[in-house]
Motif scaffolding. Structure first.
Motif, PDB file in Angstrom:
ATOM      1  N   ILE A   1      37.706  26.677  31.905  1.00 41.38           N
ATOM      2  CA  ILE A   1      38.318  27.797  32.615  1.00 41.38           C
ATOM      3  C   ILE A   1      39.389  27.279  33.561  1.00 41.38           C
ATOM      4  O   ILE A   1      39.113  26.459  34.429  1.00 41.38           O
ATOM      5  N   ASN A   2      40.597  27.744  33.359  1.00 39.77           N
ATOM      6  CA  ASN A   2      41.751  27.313  34.166  1.00 39.77           C
ATOM      7  C   ASN A   2      41.805  25.788  34.286  1.00 39.77           C
ATOM      8  O   ASN A   2      42.011  25.250  35.367  1.00 39.77           O
TER       9      ASN A   2
ATOM     10  N   VAL B   1      43.850  37.815  31.136  1.00 37.93           N
ATOM     11  CA  VAL B   1      42.888  36.858  30.592  1.00 37.93           C
ATOM     12  C   VAL B   1      43.378  36.381  29.236  1.00 37.93           C
ATOM     13  O   VAL B   1      43.734  37.191  28.374  1.00 37.93           O
ATOM     14  N   GLU B   2      43.375  35.078  29.060  1.00 37.71           N
ATOM     15  CA  GLU B   2      43.733  34.479  27.785  1.00 37.71           C
ATOM     16  C   GLU B   2      42.528  33.720  27.265  1.00 37.71           C
ATOM     17  O   GLU B   2      41.891  32.970  28.001  1.00 37.71           O
TER      18      GLU B   2
ATOM     19  N   GLU C   1      41.796  31.219  30.237  1.00 39.36           N
ATOM     20  CA  GLU C   1      42.695  31.180  31.400  1.00 39.36           C
ATOM     21  C   GLU C   1      42.633  32.557  32.062  1.00 39.36           C
ATOM     22  O   GLU C   1      42.735  33.576  31.389  1.00 39.36           O
ATOM     23  N   ILE C   2      42.437  32.557  33.360  1.00 40.89           N
ATOM     24  CA  ILE C   2      42.387  33.818  34.101  1.00 40.89           C
ATOM     25  C   ILE C   2      43.414  33.755  35.231  1.00 40.89           C
ATOM     26  O   ILE C   2      43.380  32.820  36.051  1.00 40.89           O
ATOM     27  N   VAL C   3      44.330  34.704  35.248  1.00 40.77           N
ATOM     28  CA  VAL C   3      45.326  34.765  36.318  1.00 40.77           C
ATOM     29  C   VAL C   3      45.151  36.066  37.075  1.00 40.77           C
ATOM     30  O   VAL C   3      45.161  37.138  36.469  1.00 40.77           O
ATOM     31  N   GLN C   4      44.981  35.951  38.359  1.00 38.24           N
ATOM     32  CA  GLN C   4      44.810  37.138  39.187  1.00 38.24           C
ATOM     33  C   GLN C   4      46.100  37.446  39.954  1.00 38.24           C
ATOM     34  O   GLN C   4      46.708  36.542  40.542  1.00 38.24           O
TER      35      GLN C   4
ATOM     36  N   GLU D   1      39.435  23.538  33.885  1.00 36.50           N
ATOM     37  CA  GLU D   1      38.232  22.800  34.279  1.00 36.50           C
ATOM     38  C   GLU D   1      37.051  23.214  33.412  1.00 36.50           C
ATOM     39  O   GLU D   1      36.834  24.405  33.188  1.00 36.50           O
TER      40      GLU D   1
ATOM     41  N   LEU E   1      33.433  24.192  32.882  1.00 34.64           N
ATOM     42  CA  LEU E   1      32.387  24.755  33.730  1.00 34.64           C
ATOM     43  C   LEU E   1      31.218  25.190  32.853  1.00 34.64           C
ATOM     44  O   LEU E   1      31.408  25.661  31.737  1.00 34.64           O
TER      45      LEU E   1
END
Ligand SMILES: [Zn+2]
Lengths: 339, 67
Positions: B5-6, B35-36, B59-62, B8, B10
């Motif tokens: 995730i992004n 979200v990708e 990948e999460i972009v806020q 890293e 986890l």
């Protein structure tokens, strides 16, 4: 001719030709807070021809931790940020024309300032300003660079009209609530990282090196050691009301109503009267002097302290009500003292 | 289950089955995000149905407003 730009022109993607292009360009910067002061200083040092800085606020002590153009003197004087920024920027590079505007620019005011602007930089702290800039960018075909940060997190995206998706394409709704500098704080490295992303994209656009523009939405969390970049080009939406085939620029519609905003990190409410109401600060100060409270004045604003609230009034009719986040209470105070 | 995730890797709880669950886990379900998943951007409406699998690259972009 001195060699103040020599290290920048030695950088081959810029070179002497690029430097000349930078000098011929006009950048408009909306907001002179953390991202605004960082971007402004970098662009002025880089030798941009002309910089227009717009900001609605004035310098306070809590700004000094990260807003790099301001000093204790500015906070003591409660100098409007646009004015304080201009003073410092002129000391940094007197070759640059800097135009400062103390205003909470609405679409009509922005349109007046956009003539000849090559690039808009986002340094606001709210989505109202960003959505407005996004529509202006599409309407006038001017690129803009989104940048935002909170806590140790930051995000940036470069919008090229007619080419990339616009901000409206990327959002499923306009974000409201969520984290703010008020609830989550902000550390300066997050500011500087966003600012670095924005400034370098600005340089590419100013030297017209279009192929170097990032084309990806970038975000990071410096404390969590995370970094992301997403290719969002497929999100361009043909029916987008801002950039689609039949754009209506929804965020440029000017609604005749008093506008209020809770300010990020300030425990304050801004009130903006419906029409442009220029008033005499002298008169305002005189009126307030008759009330229970303490009045202070400089050429740009009047500050009035009463009980545990402070009201700051600007020449353009705006007021900042400090010590509350309650819009209704703020409006009540505004009306109580100013009719 | 391990997810990248992004950038890293986890380990997330086994109770997470969908992308929607993952967003709730990170308290991002009420936020405006992109979200990708494995280089495909997901439609907002499909997030609650799309499964996450061990080894997925997310990948999460806020979108945030401060500045
Ligand atoms: Zn669009």
């Amino acid at each position: 001719m001195n060699d103040r730009y020599s290290r920048q022109t030695l950088f081959s993607p810029i070179g002497e030709a690029g430097q000349k292009k930078i000098r011929d360009k006009h950048v408009l910067l909306l907001g002179a807070g953390a991202l605004g002061t960082g971007n402004a200083e970098a662009l002025v040092r880089a030798g941009v021809g002309r910089l227009t800085v717009i900001d609605r606020d004035y310098v306070e002590w809590s700004n000094l931790q990260r807003q790099q153009l301001y000093t204790e003197r500015d906070a003591k004087d409660r100098l409007p940020k646009a004015i304080a920024a201009k003073q410092r920027l002129m000391e940094v590079n007197s070759e640059v024309r800097v135009d400062a505007y103390v205003m909470d620019a609405n679409p009509v005011e922005m349109e007046r300032l956009l003539n000849g602007v090559d690039l808009m930089m986002d340094a606001t702290d709210n989505f109202d300003g960003r959505m407005m800039m996004n529509d202006l960018s599409q309407k006038y075909q001017i690129p803009w660079i989104y940048g935002a940060c909170v806590s140790s997190y930051g995000i940036s995206y470069t919008i090229l009209p007619g080419e990339t998706p616009c901000l409206n394409c990327l959002l499923d709704r306009v974000p409201i609530g969520g984290m703010t500098c008020d609830t989550a704080g902000i550390i300066s490295p997050a500011v500087q990282m966003v600012m670095a992303h924005q400034t370098v994209e600005a340089m590419k656009i100013l030297v017209e090196d279009w192929s170097a523009v990032r084309q990806k939405l970038v975000s990071f969390d410096l404390w969590q050691n995370q970094h992301t970049s997403i290719n969002v080009s497929k999100m361009k939406n043909d029916s987008c009301p801002s950039c689609g085939e039949n754009p209506v620029y929804p965020f440029l519609e000017y609604k005749q109503q008093m506008k209020t905003a809770v300010l990020c990190g300030r425990d304050s409410v801004q009130i903006r009267p419906p029409a442009n109401r220029e008033w005499s600060l002298e008169e305002v100060a005189k009126t307030l002097a008759k009330q229970e409270g303490h009045v202070e004045q400089n050429p740009y604003l009047v500050s009035f302290t009463t009980e545990n609230r402070r009201m700051v009034l600007f020449k353009d009719g705006r007021a900042l009500i400090h010590g509350t986040q309650d819009i209704t209470e703020a409006k009540t105070l505004y009306h109580r003292y100013l009719g | 289950m391990k997810l990248r995730i992004n950038g890293e890797w986890l380990t997330v709880p086994e109770t997470i089955h969908t992308v929607g669950d993952l967003l709730s886990h990170f308290q991002l379900d009420q936020r405006v995000v992109i979200v990708e998943q494995n280089e495909t951007i997901l439609e907002k409406e499909s997030r609650s149905e799309i499964k996450v699998q061990d080894g997925d690259i997310i990948e999460i972009v806020q979108f945030v407003g401060g500045g």
